[in-house]
Each structure stands twice: as C-alpha cells, then as structure tokens.
Design a protein around this motif. Sequence first.
Motif, PDB file in Angstrom:
ATOM      1  N   TRP A 107       0.431  -1.345  -0.314  1.00 15.24           N
ATOM      2  CA  TRP A 107      -0.480  -0.088  -0.131  1.00 15.24           C
ATOM      3  C   TRP A 107       0.494   0.876  -0.414  1.00 15.24           C
ATOM      4  O   TRP A 107       0.473   2.374  -0.325  1.00 15.24           O
ATOM      5  CB  TRP A 107      -0.944  -0.260   1.242  1.00 15.24           C
ATOM      6  CG  TRP A 107      -0.230  -0.035   2.145  1.00 15.24           C
ATOM      7  CD1 TRP A 107       0.429   1.214   3.327  1.00 15.24           C
ATOM      8  CD2 TRP A 107      -0.187  -1.203   3.040  1.00 15.24           C
ATOM      9  NE1 TRP A 107       0.589   1.213   4.279  1.00 15.24           N
ATOM     10  CE2 TRP A 107       0.749  -0.652   4.629  1.00 15.24           C
ATOM     11  CE3 TRP A 107      -0.134  -2.209   3.071  1.00 15.24           C
ATOM     12  CZ2 TRP A 107       0.790  -1.691   5.180  1.00 15.24           C
ATOM     13  CZ3 TRP A 107       0.745  -2.937   4.359  1.00 15.24           C
ATOM     14  CH2 TRP A 107       1.323  -2.714   5.259  1.00 15.24           C
ATOM     15  N   PHE A 137      -3.392   8.096  -2.130  1.00 10.15           N
ATOM     16  CA  PHE A 137      -5.408   7.589  -1.292  1.00 10.15           C
ATOM     17  C   PHE A 137      -6.212   9.203  -1.571  1.00 10.15           C
ATOM     18  O   PHE A 137      -5.777  10.006  -0.544  1.00 10.15           O
ATOM     19  CB  PHE A 137      -4.908   8.093   0.278  1.00 10.15           C
ATOM     20  CG  PHE A 137      -4.127   6.622   0.640  1.00 10.15           C
ATOM     21  CD1 PHE A 137      -4.701   5.371   0.579  1.00 10.15           C
ATOM     22  CD2 PHE A 137      -3.267   6.992   0.810  1.00 10.15           C
ATOM     23  CE1 PHE A 137      -4.380   4.008   1.197  1.00 10.15           C
ATOM     24  CE2 PHE A 137      -2.000   5.324   0.450  1.00 10.15           C
ATOM     25  CZ  PHE A 137      -2.844   3.501   1.173  1.00 10.15           C
ATOM     26  N   LEU A 163      -8.386   0.352  12.520  1.00 13.25           N
ATOM     27  CA  LEU A 163      -7.546  -0.625  12.041  1.00 13.25           C
ATOM     28  C   LEU A 163      -7.097  -1.918  11.603  1.00 13.25           C
ATOM     29  O   LEU A 163      -6.800  -2.363  10.659  1.00 13.25           O
ATOM     30  CB  LEU A 163      -5.960   0.763  12.550  1.00 13.25           C
ATOM     31  CG  LEU A 163      -5.651   1.755  12.698  1.00 13.25           C
ATOM     32  CD1 LEU A 163      -5.155   2.310  14.315  1.00 13.25           C
ATOM     33  CD2 LEU A 163      -5.057   2.553  11.327  1.00 13.25           C
ATOM     34  N   GLN A 222      -3.488   0.339   6.502  1.00 14.86           N
ATOM     35  CA  GLN A 222      -3.690   2.025   6.773  1.00 14.86           C
ATOM     36  C   GLN A 222      -2.745   2.024   8.432  1.00 14.86           C
ATOM     37  O   GLN A 222      -2.308   2.797   8.056  1.00 14.86           O
ATOM     38  CB  GLN A 222      -5.202   2.304   7.426  1.00 14.86           C
ATOM     39  CG  GLN A 222      -5.907   2.306   5.763  1.00 14.86           C
ATOM     40  CD  GLN A 222      -5.404   3.347   4.672  1.00 14.86           C
ATOM     41  OE1 GLN A 222      -5.472   4.542   5.005  1.00 14.86           O
ATOM     42  NE2 GLN A 222      -5.082   2.245   3.993  1.00 14.86           N
ATOM     43  N   ARG A 256       0.205   3.772   6.919  1.00 16.73           N
ATOM     44  CA  ARG A 256       0.714   5.183   7.008  1.00 16.73           C
ATOM     45  C   ARG A 256       0.184   6.190   8.233  1.00 16.73           C
ATOM     46  O   ARG A 256       0.513   7.030   7.791  1.00 16.73           O
ATOM     47  CB  ARG A 256      -0.979   5.011   6.050  1.00 16.73           C
ATOM     48  CG  ARG A 256      -1.959   6.290   5.623  1.00 16.73           C
ATOM     49  CD  ARG A 256      -3.052   6.761   5.365  1.00 16.73           C
ATOM     50  NE  ARG A 256      -3.373   7.916   4.655  1.00 16.73           N
ATOM     51  CZ  ARG A 256      -4.337   8.245   3.802  1.00 16.73           C
ATOM     52  NH1 ARG A 256      -5.574   6.917   3.823  1.00 16.73           N
ATOM     53  NH2 ARG A 256      -5.035   9.188   3.421  1.00 16.73           N
ATOM     54  N   HIS A 257      -0.359   5.258   8.859  1.00 20.99           N
ATOM     55  CA  HIS A 257      -0.929   6.165  10.695  1.00 20.99           C
ATOM     56  C   HIS A 257       0.285   6.318  11.268  1.00 20.99           C
ATOM     57  O   HIS A 257       0.380   6.491  12.381  1.00 20.99           O
ATOM     58  CB  HIS A 257      -2.217   6.642  11.033  1.00 20.99           C
ATOM     59  CG  HIS A 257      -3.199   6.476   9.756  1.00 20.99           C
ATOM     60  ND1 HIS A 257      -3.429   7.208   9.214  1.00 20.99           N
ATOM     61  CD2 HIS A 257      -4.083   5.588   9.463  1.00 20.99           C
ATOM     62  CE1 HIS A 257      -4.043   8.118   8.366  1.00 20.99           C
ATOM     63  NE2 HIS A 257      -4.435   6.717   8.329  1.00 20.99           N
ATOM     64  N   ARG A 279     -11.455   3.883   3.815  1.00 20.92           N
ATOM     65  CA  ARG A 279     -10.583   4.350   4.716  1.00 20.92           C
ATOM     66  C   ARG A 279      -9.798   5.649   4.637  1.00 20.92           C
ATOM     67  O   ARG A 279      -9.361   6.792   5.718  1.00 20.92           O
ATOM     68  CB  ARG A 279      -9.671   3.979   3.675  1.00 20.92           C
ATOM     69  CG  ARG A 279      -8.994   2.775   3.743  1.00 20.92           C
ATOM     70  CD  ARG A 279      -8.446   2.421   2.243  1.00 20.92           C
ATOM     71  NE  ARG A 279      -7.915   0.733   2.602  1.00 20.92           N
ATOM     72  CZ  ARG A 279      -8.515  -0.166   1.754  1.00 20.92           C
ATOM     73  NH1 ARG A 279      -9.647   0.014   1.154  1.00 20.92           N
ATOM     74  NH2 ARG A 279      -8.054  -1.459   2.172  1.00 20.92           N
ATOM     75  N   ALA A 301      -9.533   8.309   7.917  1.00 23.56           N
ATOM     76  CA  ALA A 301      -7.881   8.873   8.098  1.00 23.56           C
ATOM     77  C   ALA A 301      -7.778  10.091   9.564  1.00 23.56           C
ATOM     78  O   ALA A 301      -7.403  10.553   9.410  1.00 23.56           O
ATOM     79  CB  ALA A 301      -7.813   8.852   7.077  1.00 23.56           C
TER      80      ALA A 301
END
Length: 637
Positions: A438, A443, A477, A483, A486-487, A551, A555
Amino acid sequence: MALSPQWLDELRARVTLSTVIQRTTKLQKAGREWKACCPFHNESTPSFTVNDQKAFYHCFGCGAHGDVIRWMTDQRGMGFMDAVKELAAEAGMEVPAPDPVAAKRAEKRAELIDVTVAAQQWFVERLASDVGAKARKYLASRGFSDGVIREFGFGYAPDDKQALPGALASFDEAMLVESGMRIAADDGNRYDRFRDRLMLPIQDARGRVIAFGGRILDKRDGVAKYLNSPDTPLFDKGSTLYNLYRASPASRKTGRVVVVEGYMDVIALANAGIGDAVAPLGTALTERQIELLWRMVERPVLCFDGDAAGQRAAMRAATRALPLLRPGHSLGIVRMPQGLDPDDFLIEHGAPALEKLLAEPASLLDTLWSFERDAQPLNSPEEKAGLKARLLAHVDTIEDQDIRSLYRRELLDRFSAFAFPKRESSWQGRNGQKGNGWKNRNFPARPVTSSAARASLKSLAGGGNRDALLSGVVAGLRRFPDQLDRHCEDLADLAERDPKVADVINPLLDSLEPLEAGEETPISATTGRSAPPDNIRFAFLREGTDPQAARDILAEAVSLLVERPALEAALAAATARFSTDPEGAFADQQRLLKRKLEFDARLGQMASMRAAADDETDADSGTDTTAPTPETADSAQ
C-alpha cells in the motif's frame, strides 16, 4: 560609585531598547529592526534604526549611535547615574552601593592599560628594527598584506629575558608583573614572559590593549607554539574574544559572526576579506563567550579545524551551548575538510569557496547526531542503546522546556530510523503485488461523510468521547491493516505523549505487518481496550461502506485523535509559561493558535466538500437534507 562592565552589560540585556525609545519616538517595525525619523536631526525619510538583538540604535543620516544608556543621556538629557538608576528600577536591579575597593580596582586597571599600551608600541618598533627581520620574513611567507599587519598591530619580542624593564622604565617592576608582561619565579628571579616571538595585541570591546599573544618563529622542543598572557586584572581569557573590537562593526554589515580556533586564523580570514571572525584565547568556547556572540547575531558560525582535535573543540562548544539555548538562538557549525584549517583552505580553494561553506553550516542538532553516531561502533544492541543514552544525556542539559522537547523528539526519531529500519513487507495483495504494497498506492480525498456524521465525529475528539474515538480508530485499523503503516508515525507520537493510550497503540505498532482485509489480525481482539460501544457507530466500521471512503473517514478520525490534542497540549504548556517567560510564551501561543485555526479551517474545508457531495447524493436519492432528525444523524455516524 563604581559600576562594573558586567553589571552594565546585564542592565542593557534586561531592558528592551525599542520599548524605551518608543516612549518618546514613534517606531515602525522593519524586519528584525525598527525604523523612524531620527529624533536627533530633522528629516522626512526614516534613517534611524533600532536593533533590539544587538541593543543599539543608529542613524544613517547624522551618525547618532548608542545603547539604551546613551539614549537616556543624549535624547532625554539625563545624567549618566540618573539614567542608570531609572533603567535599573525598570529592570528590577539594584544599583551597587559606592565601593571604594572597586574604584581603586578601576584605577589600577587604567594604570595597567598604560603598561600594555606602552609594551605594544615597543613591540611594533622592534618588528620594524633589525632584530625583527626574521619576524617580518615569517609574515611575508604567510602572505599578509601591509594593511593587515598594521591593522592587527603585529610586533616582535626580542630573545632577551631582561629587555622590558629597560624599554618600559617608567613603570615599576610590580606593574610589569601584574600586567602579565613579566614573570616572578618562586626563586625570586624575574624575567620577560614573551621572548623571540611574533606578538599580537589582544584588545577589549573598546579597542584597548589588555593582553598579548605570542607565536614562536622556529619550532623548538618543549616550547609552546602559542603563548597568551595570563589572567590579570585586565584580562580574563574566558570572557574575551579575540578581534571582537573589529568584528562587531563588520558583523553588523554581514549579519554573521564566524568563530575560528585561533587568532592567526582570524587574521588569515581578514586578509582574504572576511572581517567578521573572532576566536577564543587558548580555551574551549565558554558560556560567557557564547553570550557575547549571541549579542552580535542569533546563530554564530563555528568553523574549527578539520582534524579530530578541531571536531572535538566544536563538540565541546556545542555541549557548552546546549544549557543556554533559547528560542531563536543556536550555533551553526562548519566542518572543514579533513586535515585543513581555515587558513589552509583559503590557500587551496580561495575565499569564495570558504564563503560558500560558511553560508551552509550544519545545525547544532545535526552536529550532535553525527558526532555521537560516529563516535563509537554500533554493531550490537548494547552499542546502539549507548548511542541513545548519549543523545538523551545531551538533551537533558537543555534548560528551555520547549527546545528540550523538540530536541528529544527529533533525536529519538533519527535514532529510531537508524536502529529500527523499516523492513520490506512480505505481504502479497490480490493482484500479486509484493514489497511495499500500500505504500505505493494513492489515497485521494473523497467527499464521503454527511454533515451530521462530521459533527458527530468531531465531537468525539475531546472530553470523555475521546476513549470511544480511540477504540473506533483501533477497530478501524484492525479492519484495514493496510492503513496502519500510513498512520504509524502519528500514532507513535501520540503513544509517547499520552501513556494512557500507549497500551492500546503500542501493540498495533509492534505488529506492523500488512494483512489482507478480512484476514485474522495478529492483535488479539481483547488486547487493550474493547471495541467501540454499540451506541457509537463509525462509517468506516459498517458493512456496506465503500472501502476507499471508509479509509478516508478513518484517516480523518486519526487526524482528530492525534493532531488536535497535540496542539491543545502545546497551547497549555505555552500558557503555563507566562509567569516566567511572558514574551516567549505569548509568541508561542500566537503561533500555536494560528496552527489550530489552520487545522480547523482544513477540517471545515473538508466538511464543505463532503457536504456538497452528500447533498448532491441525497438529492439524487430523494432524501430531505434540510433538517436531519436525531435518528438520521445517529445512523450517519
């Protein structure tokens, strides 16, 4: 009444010059300075400037120049002591009581300056005489111009232990010893301190000769290459910077001050047209010298030799500066090429190349990181842990709370990236893609939430609902493990700031292993907090929600969970500092409020986009969006 230079410097530092001047003269902000029409002569175009950092005012029209005390005497017409008393009362300082001892000491200093001035004249004469031929040859070999030789006052001390008593016969022996020009041995013998050396006068900030430095002309075993005067009533090597007298006006033009290791480097730079250089005098850069530098510029540039000793000197200066750091004030550090000092570099590469190096110094933080990283091998976990301990030991010496926190975070981020590099993922998606998975996907933001959903989600960012939001994010999550990477950085920061949520977030971070949606998560469903309560529902958890839209909502939820509390905590910290640092706290508060407004504006912009899309969707489906009922608002969550 005797007022020491140190006391007067403290008075000037405690009073903001522009504040005093604005009581009688209207000032306008102009960058870092203030400007106005000069109060000392009639003019229509402003040529009068006030610089708070350097604590002086100057008029380019009539030449009026001075500090806050001079302003009180020249513009307000006050006597010196009256001005000092008024400023001291404003600064909360007590004016020293009359001190006969201090007055006697000041008288003694004046007498000793007579000795050093006379010695300087005699050294210059010796350089021009027959006995100075060897010294003149050395100066020619260094390529110093006649103008530089005269400007810096080069002289020569003959190879004679008893030359000075005859040359300075008007001064008694005790004064020659007390001024540092002669040495009184334990056996009662007395002799000249400087012999067969190229001599350089050391001047104070007013240009008065207070000491000397001498360089040998021929290498001799057991003889120091450089020799400075000892500490005397005139000279404190830890509080003096060589060439400060000349570098100060040059620095006002360049907005820079360069610190090199020794006075010959200073002169080499001046010979190449770089006049804003100073040097410590035989010691590592001291706290007092750093404060003197910060009165000139906010970020002095250290330019030490490229050998190991030079780098250790730079690091010693860095560690001395850490406890003193305050907002806007730091050090820049230039690393010379291996084996070269500034003089060698000028000879090999020229002044433009050196100017380019000086224009791009490393930060103090970069220097700490690179020095400690390279100081010892880092092949084992124990050695890496030692690096972390050394970095944090430096951080703990920083007294300013905000700067200490920022240094800690930045250095720990660098350490984590170094000690725990991200591993290549073994995850394979449905399309057979391997590796970063990913990380290579885009995004795009999509308008997915309704007005009611946004209001409900935003209300969860604070108060008791924050636990529900955290639980929702964790569940989200788990549902979308792609994801997590990503975070992960934002969540790691949150866990570090808030121990209460660390037990929930850290297991997620520890299991940073991409999974397909729907696969069993390695995180136990009962680890940390439970799933969101039934009465709190999130669109990114509901079946049937578009996966990409889910998603995007997730976020936004992470952003609300992480960013807003961080801003609010920083604001609270700034507010708490008002009693000790009102100016700095106010500036930080305004900066953080601006960031918070920008954050809210960003959320509002997202909300407007999504509202428009929701309204369009609702209209297409025939749904009435004008007045959502509690039931529809709840279902929108």
